[in-house]
Design an enzyme around this catalytic site. Structure first.
Site, mmCIF file in Angstrom:
data_model
loop_
_atom_site.group_PDB
_atom_site.id
_atom_site.type_symbol
_atom_site.label_atom_id
_atom_site.label_comp_id
_atom_site.label_asym_id
_atom_site.label_seq_id
_atom_site.Cartn_x
_atom_site.Cartn_y
_atom_site.Cartn_z
ATOM 1 N N HIS A 27 0.891 7.837 -7.746
ATOM 2 C CA HIS A 27 1.601 9.088 -7.972
ATOM 3 C C HIS A 27 2.037 9.196 -9.435
ATOM 4 C CE1 HIS A 27 2.094 9.036 -3.553
ATOM 5 N NE2 HIS A 27 2.086 10.350 -3.689
ATOM 6 N N HIS A 76 8.099 2.617 -3.584
ATOM 7 C CA HIS A 76 7.600 1.752 -4.661
ATOM 8 C C HIS A 76 8.747 0.954 -5.252
ATOM 9 C CE1 HIS A 76 3.461 3.098 -5.031
ATOM 10 N NE2 HIS A 76 3.874 4.349 -4.959
#
Length: 107
Positions: A27, A76
């Site tokens: 991302h 993350h």
């Protein structure tokens, strides 16, 4: 995504495959490259001075929001986000250098 003729390469990198990994954050890589290149093009081609002056700050804020989102949603680690930022920055520099290259008069 399985195929009748055998395993697909997408199974290797899926969340449960042998290469399942979250480093670097995809991302973040995509956000830095996409919004960075959009800001680069707007800064170069926009007819309005306000759009040219706000292109890079707005892209920076959007990228920082994506980084915060990845950490806030706990998808993350910090190292994944920083790795994505660095890899995206390398891709962004490569893209801007390629877009800003001098064109030969022979074309």
């Amino acid at each position: 995504m399985s195929h009748a003729d055998g395993p697909s390469i997408t199974e290797l990198v899926s969340s449960n495959g042998p290469l399942a990994n979250s480093f670097p954050s995809g991302h973040m890589v995509r956000a830095v490259i996409a919004y960075g290149l959009i800001a680069f093009v707007v800064q170069r081609l926009a007819p309005w001075p306000l759009a040219r002056s706000l292109a890079i700050p707005v892209a920076t804020v959007v990228v920082l929001l994506v980084a915060f989102d990845r950490l806030y949603l706990d998808v993350h680690w910090e190292s994944d986000v920083v790795g994505g930022l660095l890899l995206g920055a390398i891709g962004l520099v490569a893209g801007t250098v390629w877009l800003d290259r001098p064109l030969s008069t022979d074309n």
